[in-house]
Design an enzyme around this catalytic site. Sequence first.
Site, PDB file in Angstrom:
ATOM      1  CE  LYS A 194      -1.833   2.869   2.855  1.00 26.13           C
ATOM      2  NZ  LYS A 194      -1.759   4.040   1.978  1.00 26.13           N
TER       3      LYS A 194
ATOM      4  N   GLY B 189       6.994   4.852   8.141  1.00 28.12           N
ATOM      5  CA  GLY B 189       6.118   6.009   8.285  1.00 28.12           C
ATOM      6  C   GLY B 189       6.311   6.638   9.651  1.00 28.12           C
ATOM      7  CB  SER B 190       4.333   9.178  11.391  1.00 27.42           C
ATOM      8  OG  SER B 190       3.070   8.559  11.405  1.00 27.42           O
ATOM      9  CB  THR B 191       6.703   7.600  15.984  1.00 25.80           C
ATOM     10  OG1 THR B 191       8.053   7.511  15.483  1.00 25.80           O
ATOM     11  CG2 THR B 191       6.623   6.925  17.335  1.00 25.80           C
TER      12      THR B 191
ATOM     13  N   GLY C 160       2.877   3.977  13.461  1.00 27.76           N
ATOM     14  CA  GLY C 160       3.583   2.735  13.818  1.00 27.76           C
ATOM     15  C   GLY C 160       3.032   2.139  15.105  1.00 27.76           C
TER      16      GLY C 160
ATOM     17  CD  GLU D  80      13.209   0.260   9.296  1.00 29.33           C
ATOM     18  OE1 GLU D  80      13.802   1.145   9.952  1.00 29.33           O
ATOM     19  OE2 GLU D  80      13.600  -0.904   9.213  1.00 29.33           O
TER      20      GLU D  80
ATOM     21  CB  CYS E  90      13.061   8.928   8.415  1.00 28.80           C
ATOM     22  SG  CYS E  90      14.082   7.947   7.313  1.00 28.80           S
TER      23      CYS E  90
ATOM     24  CD  GLU F  81       9.816  12.633  11.747  1.00 24.09           C
ATOM     25  OE1 GLU F  81       8.695  12.124  11.954  1.00 24.09           O
ATOM     26  OE2 GLU F  81      10.718  12.038  11.144  1.00 24.09           O
TER      27      GLU F  81
END
Length: 420
Positions: free
Chosen positions: A114, A167-169, A172, A190, A224, A323
Amino acid sequence: MAPMDRKMVLVRWAELIEKHADELALLETLDVGKPISDTLNVDVPATVRTIRWSGEAIDKVYDEIPPTPADTLALIQRLPLGVVAAIVPWNFPLSTTAWKLAPSLATGNSVILKPASSTPLSALFIARLAAEAGLPDGALQVLPGPGGSLGKYLATHMDIDGLTFTGSTPVGKKLMEYSGQSNLKRTFLELGGKSPNIVFADADLEKAAAMAAVAVFYNGGQTCTAGTRLIVEESIQDRFLEMISRNAQGWMPGDPLDPATAMGPMIDAGQFSTVSEYVDIGRGEGAELIFGGGRALADSGGHYHEPTIFAGVDNAMRIAQEEIFGPVMSVIPFRTADEAVRIANDSIYGLAGAVWSNDINTAHKVAEAVRVGTMGINNYFGGDITVPFGGFKQSGNGRDKSIHAFHDYTELKTTWIEFA
Ligand code: NAP
């Protein structure tokens, strides 16, 4: 398929991608807004190399026979997980896609990818080339759609055995929950970063200043591993600020289709607003804006943001902790190596970082003490398909690239045999 046959398909696929490099680079630039010189010279070649390398590696990886007691034999095999879902972001659509697809297909899984909603084109393009290279029908499917619904559907699906995510934390964390709520699918993440770039007074300052700008302004800071926290020895701070401001001049944004452009626009209006908000937050927190801070090329109607530098930043400020994902550098002074390490590690993230010093003892000690997945000594963004990439702490738990990536897409199986 046998590993050797998988290899042949992946190598053919890499060759087809290489053959279509110009079209793919253009597609990626149109989709993401990243400079054509980057997509042509970095993203597409990295994609080719990742797929070719993983293909070439897979028929050279041996399983194990351990030293078990007499009259027994144990086989330790790595078997594919089964069906893997890969969910990727928009900032490096092509290369992150390759980092997921190459090892998962090489190890014998089938994959549903995706892409990010804003950047599906290059993934669809290379999927067509995969079919042409001989990948069996159904082994790879590209399924564009919204993360909140389709992404969640994949992550909670009972028939999906593995989930690999970049992607973003915050997303995640949700994926870990989805895995727990469904079938405990193997979930490798990641995630984001707020990487420290530590400069000692005895470093090659010209090189360190040039690379400090690359570290944060490359890809408009939508990276990142961006070195967004520049941690500088106090004795050289004023001189170094001048040097990085001079370097920042070379990163004024431009038309991404112009081969001379180093930095393009932000991906979209939303990301531009986020960056602008953080510039306001930085000012409000008392940091000193010494370069940029505003919109560029306003007449074009594009979401161009100036390279931006804040000095006098305290590591507790939001611009040093969160971030931003834009071209914003926070400069933080330090007096001793211990203080530099403490500041570097005072972050929820642990993705990457660098230290600049001509003293091998200082450089090594600091590099070892900073808790990140990749640390540069006198370089930034060092890396290759031969080395693993991933984060400590809330920057993730998986490892892309190298033979280590094969671990994320396989289960270890023991077959225990006793002789009569
Ligand atoms: P994001 O918002 O987390 O989205 C990443 C992917 O997840 C997209 O495909 C998105 O789909 C999907 N998604 C969103 N919500 C979801 C949900 N609830 N369930 C399942 N999937 C969901 O990240 P982004 O803004 O695209 O990318 C920037 C982030 O990626 C930054 O934090 C950056 O640091 C990180 N990143 C990390 C690495 C690394 O290797 N560590 C590399 C590159 C980027 P939609 O597009 O439809 O929202």
